[in-house]
Design a protein around this motif. Structure first.
Motif, short mmCIF file in Angstrom:
data_model
loop_
_atom_site.label_atom_id
_atom_site.label_comp_id
_atom_site.label_asym_id
_atom_site.label_seq_id
_atom_site.Cartn_x
_atom_site.Cartn_y
_atom_site.Cartn_z
N LYS A 98 0.83 -1.21 0.00
CA LYS A 98 0.00 0.00 0.00
C LYS A 98 0.87 1.26 0.00
O LYS A 98 0.80 2.11 0.89
CB LYS A 98 -0.94 0.01 1.21
N ARG A 99 1.64 1.43 -1.03
CA ARG A 99 2.57 2.55 -1.11
C ARG A 99 1.86 3.88 -1.36
O ARG A 99 2.40 4.94 -1.07
CB ARG A 99 3.60 2.30 -2.22
N TYR A 100 0.64 3.82 -1.91
CA TYR A 100 -0.09 5.03 -2.27
C TYR A 100 -1.48 5.01 -1.62
O TYR A 100 -2.08 3.96 -1.45
CB TYR A 100 -0.26 5.14 -3.78
N ILE A 101 -2.00 6.19 -1.32
CA ILE A 101 -3.33 6.28 -0.72
C ILE A 101 -4.39 5.67 -1.64
O ILE A 101 -5.38 5.09 -1.18
CB ILE A 101 -3.67 7.74 -0.38
N ALA A 248 -7.38 15.28 -4.90
CA ALA A 248 -6.93 15.57 -6.26
C ALA A 248 -5.53 15.01 -6.43
O ALA A 248 -4.57 15.55 -5.89
CB ALA A 248 -6.94 17.07 -6.50
N LEU A 249 -5.42 13.91 -7.17
CA LEU A 249 -4.14 13.23 -7.33
C LEU A 249 -3.63 13.32 -8.76
O LEU A 249 -4.41 13.20 -9.71
CB LEU A 249 -4.27 11.75 -6.95
N PRO A 255 2.74 11.17 -3.95
CA PRO A 255 3.53 10.95 -2.74
C PRO A 255 3.46 9.48 -2.38
O PRO A 255 2.37 8.91 -2.25
CB PRO A 255 2.83 11.82 -1.71
N ALA A 256 4.59 8.83 -2.25
CA ALA A 256 4.61 7.38 -2.08
C ALA A 256 5.49 6.97 -0.92
O ALA A 256 6.40 7.67 -0.52
CB ALA A 256 5.11 6.69 -3.36
N GLN A 271 2.36 5.53 3.60
CA GLN A 271 1.84 6.32 2.48
C GLN A 271 1.39 7.69 2.97
O GLN A 271 1.05 7.87 4.14
CB GLN A 271 0.66 5.60 1.84
N CYS A 272 1.34 8.66 2.09
CA CYS A 272 0.88 10.01 2.44
C CYS A 272 -0.59 10.20 2.08
O CYS A 272 -1.07 9.66 1.09
CB CYS A 272 1.71 11.06 1.70
N GLY A 273 -1.26 11.01 2.89
CA GLY A 273 -2.61 11.44 2.60
C GLY A 273 -3.63 11.00 3.62
O GLY A 273 -3.39 10.06 4.37
#
Length: 629
Positions: A98-101, A248-249, A255-256, A271-273
């Motif tokens: 789960k590297r990304y939101i 909004a991506l 961001p990872a 992960q960020c967010g």
């Protein structure tokens, strides 16, 4: 339980928000970041009145907390995992780290009787991982495809995958799904929310669907759409559509985990967010009555000028003025409660209503939403799930657009604090006539398992039994082992899958297969259900209300689109009746304003009601095959 004075309760929350120090500016990956204080000038003007009002609230809450909970029933139904017996083999795709939101948010499930045979069918959503190019949500050649799935109910406890014939396998980078008859032809249509907009499928009435997104005017929606909902806010008989949007991506600059933009949770790289990212405005589409929609977001005042992180929306008439109001749950930001002022205009009254913030005046990670009259007051209270280190908030509806956070008094604050909550519902687990509360959990950071931080990635589910006195008792470990199986759960839909008078839970998990939980055993309580069809009102009777009276037991419920988290419950309304063996009165308030009353009904039956004609045989409300097939 003695409810606090509504004005004082709202004032106390405002006071706590004023007294909280400003949050430090930072990029924070968690949804539980400290809430922000109210503007200083506003607090200065309000402070004297708030101090006086808050004192009254504190005393009232202390009195309410003294109410003693009832004892558990001698026997309880057991929630049994029957997934393997149903023939459902769906698997939700998911990356392990789960590297990304974007990898953590999908997983909605909708119950939709798409063939109008009276038995609910099941639709699961799916999503690719970030490494799959956005130009093809089905995946490039050689890549694993993220396939949604529609399972037809076989009436014998099993389901058959009919997705390919239905034509709804690969709509988009799917998040959730909701049901609404947008063209009023009597056949339930399906809307899928996506990273990149929405997809509207028209039900052709022959087991197939047609993508009418562009033709309907919804092709203009390009945001990260989440928990959408249909509702007829202008009372013209055609359901309108609200679509909240999340972050909004830019897929080319995400961001990872492990990048220079890495964020932390309890000093663990994750992960960020959404904190630190940009939000997106929301959209309201008015139904033109001819198969098309018009974007009226800005004109109506619900376009979200703050660009909050919208996740779930629900329509309901909270001030009983005959017009639908709109609740929007925003992740890590204040909620919106849009009061319908008529003439297509809305005003956000969430702050003064007491539902924008938690009891201590904090913004929370608002994700899943459940509505239910758990107190039998004739008003729908609201439960909202949140991130770990917070708690699921129970907002008691005190009437006249006033809510009070009674999570602690009700008994759900401490048990829910360690978990990340998603899908949720009020449902009568034991058919005793009092709505219970179920919550799904599952973290967004697999990395939390690397350190003892008080929470885990895979989490159990929670079930709270209504004690009939304003409190809810955690019985999660008393109803069998299935709830305790740790999973990364997301969407939840509730319905009587097998038409036997018991409500099943359909759980979609972010990783692997779903779980279908069936209540088995327990007391032999009575029940009744109602399927409604509008004539002057919208055909699916969305937001029609039914009040049933059986002796001293009086209950209220409402037909709704959306809610939970990215999911759709079955549309027929189910009422447990306990030991009551007859229905004295059934009152139906249709969205058109028409009222109907039926007396002296037998229990343990499903009834069909056609607006203006009362009870009708089931076959009377079966629509004809639409001409556009």
């Amino acid at each position: 339980m003695s409810p606090a004075s509504p004005p004082s309760a709202a004032a106390a929350r405002l006071l706590r928000a004023c007294l909280r120090p400003p949050a430090q500016a930072c990029i924070h990956s968690g949804r539980h970041a400290h809430g922000r204080s109210l503007p200083a000038l506003l607090c200065l003007l309000l402070l004297p009145a708030l101090l006086v009002a808050a004192a009254h609230t504190t005393a009232a809450q202390s009195s309410a907390a003294a109410t003693a909970p009832a004892t558990l029933p001698a026997t309880l139904p057991q929630l049994v995992d029957i997934t393997a017996k149903t023939g459902i083999t769906f698997q939700h795709l998911s990356t392990p780290d789960k590297r990304y939101i974007l990898d953590s948010m999908s997983g909605g499930v909708a119950l939709i009787d798409f063939d109008r045979d009276g038995w609910p069918d099941i639709y699961f959503t799916n999503a690719p991982d970030v490494e799959t190019p956005p130009s093809s949500a089905a995946g490039p050649t050689g890549a694993v495809k993220a396939r949604n799935a529609l399972y037809r109910n076989n009436h014998d406890g099993t389901f058959t995958d009919v997705t390919a014939r239905a034509g709804i396998e690969y709509p988009c980078w799917s998040m959730g799904a909701v049901v609404g008859d947008y063209n009023n032809d009597g056949w339930p249509d399906l809307l899928v929310s996506c990273f990149g907009g929405v997809v509207l499928y028209r039900n052709n009435g022959n087991g197939t669907f047609t993508d009418v997104t562009v033709a309907s005017g919804l092709g203009i929606d390009r945001g990260w759409a989440t928990g959408a909902a249909f509702g007829d806010y202008d009372n013209d008989g055609f359901v309108d559509l609200f679509v909240p949007h999340y972050v909004a991506l830019d897929l080319k600059d995400l961001p990872a985990l492990g990048s220079k933009k890495t964020c932390t949770y309890h000093d663990i790289a994750v992960q960020c967010g959404p904190r630190g990212l940009q939000g997106s405005p929301d959209s309201l589409y008015r139904n033109n009555g001819n198969g098309t929609f018009t974007d009226v977001s800005a004109h109506s005042g619900v376009d979200d000028p703050h660009h909050y992180f919208g996740l779930t929306s629900v329509w309901s008439d909270w001030n009983d003025d005959g017009r639908l109001d709109l609740l929007v749950a925003n992740d890590g930001e204040p909620n919106y409660l849009y009061r319908n002022d008529g003439s297509g205009q809305f005003t956000d009254v969430a702050l003064e209503a007491g539902i924008a913030l938690s009891n201590d005046g904090s913004e929370q990670a608002n994700m899943g939403v459940a509505l239910g009259d758990y107190l039998h007051t004739g008003r729908f209270s609201v439960a909202i799930t949140h991130f770990s280190d917070e708690y699921t908030t129970l907002f008691r509806n005190d009437g006249k657009l006033s809510f009070n956070d009674v999570s602690a008094e009700a008994g759900i604050q401490t048990p829910t604090a360690p978990y990340v909550g998603w899908g949720t519902a009020f449902f009568d687990f034991d058919n005793d006539g009092w709505p219970d509360l179920v919550l799904l959990n599952g973290h967004v950071y697999p990395q939390v398992d690397s350190r003892a931080v008080g929470t885990l990635y895979r989490e159990p589910k929670l079930l709270f039994l209504n004690q009939h006195n304003g409190t809810l008792r955690n019985i999660s470990k008393a109803v069998g082992p299935a709830l305790q199986v740790p999973q990364v759960s997301r969407g939840l839909a509730v319905g009587d899958l097998f038409r036997d008078g018991h409500l099943e839970l359909v759980v979609e998990n972010l990783e692997g297969g779903p779980m279908i939980l069936q209540p088995q055993g327990g007391p032999s309580n009575h029940w009744v259900s109602f399927q409604l069809e509008g004539t002057a009102s919208n055909r699916l009777a969305l937001n029609a209300r039914v009040r049933v009276t059986s002796g001293d037991l009086v209950q209220l419920d409402e037909v709704r689109s959306g809610g939970s988290y990215l999911s759709q419950n079955d549309l027929p309304l189910h009422f447990g009746l306990g030991s009551h063996d007859k229905l004295d009165t059934v009152e139906i308030l249709w969205p058109s304003g028409h009222r109907e009353t039926v007396h002296n009904l037998a229990v343990d039956h499903s009834y069909y009601v056609l607006e203006g004609q009362g009870l009708v045989p089931e076959q009377r409300i079966q629509p004809q095959t639409p001409a556009h097939r």
